[in-house]
Design a protein around this motif. Sequence first.
Motif, short mmCIF file in Angstrom:
data_model
loop_
_atom_site.label_atom_id
_atom_site.label_comp_id
_atom_site.label_asym_id
_atom_site.label_seq_id
_atom_site.Cartn_x
_atom_site.Cartn_y
_atom_site.Cartn_z
N VAL A 1 -34.20 52.94 4.30
CA VAL A 1 -35.63 52.68 4.15
C VAL A 1 -35.89 51.32 4.76
CG1 VAL A 1 -37.56 52.44 2.54
CG2 VAL A 1 -35.70 54.04 2.01
N ASP A 2 -36.71 51.26 5.82
CA ASP A 2 -36.91 50.00 6.52
C ASP A 2 -38.30 49.95 7.15
OD1 ASP A 2 -36.71 51.70 8.73
OD2 ASP A 2 -34.70 51.06 9.28
N GLY A 3 -38.48 49.07 8.10
CA GLY A 3 -39.78 48.89 8.73
C GLY A 3 -40.58 47.81 8.05
N LEU A 4 -41.84 48.05 7.79
CA LEU A 4 -42.74 47.06 7.20
C LEU A 4 -42.58 47.01 5.69
CD1 LEU A 4 -45.94 47.81 9.35
CD2 LEU A 4 -44.21 46.03 9.71
N VAL A 5 -41.40 46.54 5.27
CA VAL A 5 -41.09 46.44 3.84
C VAL A 5 -40.43 45.10 3.56
CG1 VAL A 5 -40.84 48.94 3.58
CG2 VAL A 5 -38.83 47.55 4.12
N ASP A 6 -40.52 44.67 2.31
CA ASP A 6 -39.89 43.41 1.89
C ASP A 6 -38.41 43.56 1.63
OD1 ASP A 6 -42.32 41.96 1.92
OD2 ASP A 6 -42.82 42.70 -0.09
N HIS A 7 -38.01 44.75 1.19
CA HIS A 7 -36.62 44.95 0.77
C HIS A 7 -36.03 46.20 1.41
CE1 HIS A 7 -37.72 41.97 -2.22
NE2 HIS A 7 -38.67 42.77 -2.68
N PRO A 8 -35.60 46.13 2.67
CA PRO A 8 -34.94 47.28 3.29
C PRO A 8 -33.72 47.67 2.46
CG PRO A 8 -35.43 45.59 4.91
CD PRO A 8 -35.67 44.97 3.57
N LYS A 9 -33.45 48.96 2.43
CA LYS A 9 -32.35 49.42 1.58
C LYS A 9 -31.70 50.65 2.20
CE LYS A 9 -31.22 50.73 -3.21
NZ LYS A 9 -30.09 49.78 -3.30
N THR A 10 -30.41 50.80 1.94
CA THR A 10 -29.68 51.99 2.32
C THR A 10 -29.17 52.68 1.06
OG1 THR A 10 -29.00 51.05 4.44
CG2 THR A 10 -27.71 52.90 3.60
N TYR A 11 -29.48 53.96 0.92
CA TYR A 11 -29.09 54.74 -0.25
C TYR A 11 -27.95 55.69 0.10
CZ TYR A 11 -33.55 53.36 -2.42
OH TYR A 11 -34.60 52.66 -2.95
N THR A 12 -26.97 55.79 -0.78
CA THR A 12 -25.98 56.85 -0.70
C THR A 12 -26.53 58.07 -1.45
OG1 THR A 12 -24.85 56.25 -2.75
CG2 THR A 12 -24.14 55.13 -0.72
N LEU A 13 -25.85 59.18 -1.34
CA LEU A 13 -26.27 60.37 -2.07
C LEU A 13 -26.19 60.13 -3.57
CD1 LEU A 13 -27.26 63.25 -1.74
CD2 LEU A 13 -24.89 64.01 -1.61
N ASP A 14 -25.15 59.44 -4.02
CA ASP A 14 -25.02 59.13 -5.45
C ASP A 14 -26.13 58.21 -5.91
OD1 ASP A 14 -22.78 60.71 -5.77
OD2 ASP A 14 -21.35 59.06 -5.48
N ASP A 15 -26.55 57.26 -5.06
CA ASP A 15 -27.68 56.39 -5.41
C ASP A 15 -28.93 57.21 -5.67
OD1 ASP A 15 -26.17 54.06 -5.05
OD2 ASP A 15 -26.79 53.83 -2.96
N LEU A 16 -29.21 58.16 -4.80
CA LEU A 16 -30.41 58.98 -4.94
C LEU A 16 -30.33 59.87 -6.18
CD1 LEU A 16 -30.90 60.02 -1.21
CD2 LEU A 16 -32.31 58.40 -2.50
N ARG A 17 -29.15 60.40 -6.45
CA ARG A 17 -28.98 61.25 -7.63
C ARG A 17 -29.17 60.47 -8.93
NH1 ARG A 17 -23.55 64.31 -5.34
NH2 ARG A 17 -24.62 66.05 -4.27
N ALA A 18 -28.91 59.17 -8.89
CA ALA A 18 -29.02 58.35 -10.10
C ALA A 18 -30.46 57.97 -10.42
CB ALA A 18 -28.18 57.08 -9.92
N LEU A 19 -31.38 58.17 -9.50
CA LEU A 19 -32.79 57.84 -9.72
C LEU A 19 -33.49 58.96 -10.49
CD1 LEU A 19 -33.64 56.41 -6.17
CD2 LEU A 19 -33.25 55.11 -8.28
N PRO A 20 -34.61 58.64 -11.14
CA PRO A 20 -35.37 59.69 -11.84
C PRO A 20 -35.73 60.84 -10.90
CG PRO A 20 -36.19 57.53 -12.43
CD PRO A 20 -35.22 57.31 -11.32
N GLN A 21 -35.53 62.07 -11.37
CA GLN A 21 -35.76 63.25 -10.56
C GLN A 21 -37.04 63.98 -10.99
OE1 GLN A 21 -33.17 64.14 -7.97
NE2 GLN A 21 -32.88 61.98 -8.51
N THR A 22 -37.75 64.51 -10.02
CA THR A 22 -38.95 65.30 -10.26
C THR A 22 -38.71 66.72 -9.76
OG1 THR A 22 -40.44 63.40 -10.08
CG2 THR A 22 -41.39 65.60 -9.68
N ARG A 23 -39.06 67.71 -10.58
CA ARG A 23 -38.92 69.11 -10.19
C ARG A 23 -40.30 69.73 -10.06
NH1 ARG A 23 -38.33 74.39 -12.43
NH2 ARG A 23 -36.70 75.64 -11.41
N MET A 24 -40.52 70.48 -9.00
CA MET A 24 -41.76 71.22 -8.84
C MET A 24 -41.47 72.59 -8.26
SD MET A 24 -43.54 69.20 -5.60
CE MET A 24 -43.37 67.60 -6.40
N VAL A 25 -42.33 73.54 -8.58
CA VAL A 25 -42.18 74.91 -8.10
C VAL A 25 -43.48 75.32 -7.41
CG1 VAL A 25 -41.70 77.31 -8.70
CG2 VAL A 25 -40.61 75.45 -10.00
#
Length: 250
Positions: free
Chosen positions: A94-118
């Motif tokens: 995640v980069d570009g016009l941001v204050d805090h560029p970041k790189t996420y691993t798959l485990d990082d993303l899985r650890a974040l709150p998840q939203t489910r929609m159908v």
Amino acid sequence: MNSEQPEEPGAPQPSAERGAPIGRRVLLGTIGLGALGVVAAPPLQRALESFLGAAADKDPTGLTGLLPNGGGFRYYSVASSVPHKNASNYRLTVDGLVDHPKTYTLDDLRALPQTRMVKDVQCVTGWRVPDTPFEGVRLSQLLDAAGVHGKAGAVRFTCFDGAYSESLTLDQARRSDVLVALRMQDKDIGHAHGGPVRLYVAPMYFYKSAKWLSGITVTEDVRPGYWEKLGYDVDAWVGRSNGRDDEPTT
């Protein structure tokens, strides 16, 4: 779509006549495997879907995109092959016009709150897969964590197939029904469907839901994506774009 980009790329240009794009695929699509995919039992459907996904990944001609599979999705190609990623080597920047560029691993993303929609998935070529579950991290959450600059107005998405790209306005990207998706149909997203991570833009035609997501870049202006440079609408609301009048993906 990508080596199949979101199960849309590789499709013909949209037409003002509803259903016209898919009509050019009907003859071949209703022969042999097409008919089999409609009537087969679920295990056979899953096997057919797996076969077509693997075949499309190695098919530079895009001919596998003419065959419907049992799950309702179609595979189209814009790249001759796509590398496979997993928890050990997947990265999302995640980069570009941001204050805090970041790189996420798959485990990082899985650890974040998840939203489910159908919701229904609607392709600009005419086919629809109803009641498809997606689960993942709201894109707005990643943008908030990055700290978007005041002059930002859009978000660009790139993919590890090396060919596909997409964009949304910042307001569109912040919608609650836009996900960085990790699961689809209640299982981890497989390679054929754009895994391990793809974009999911629920209210828009499926070409906006970029597969094999690898980069989220905040920009000042919208940059047309792969298919938009070839004539698809940038604002791809289902039923209100591309000359189509499909029902919204509720």
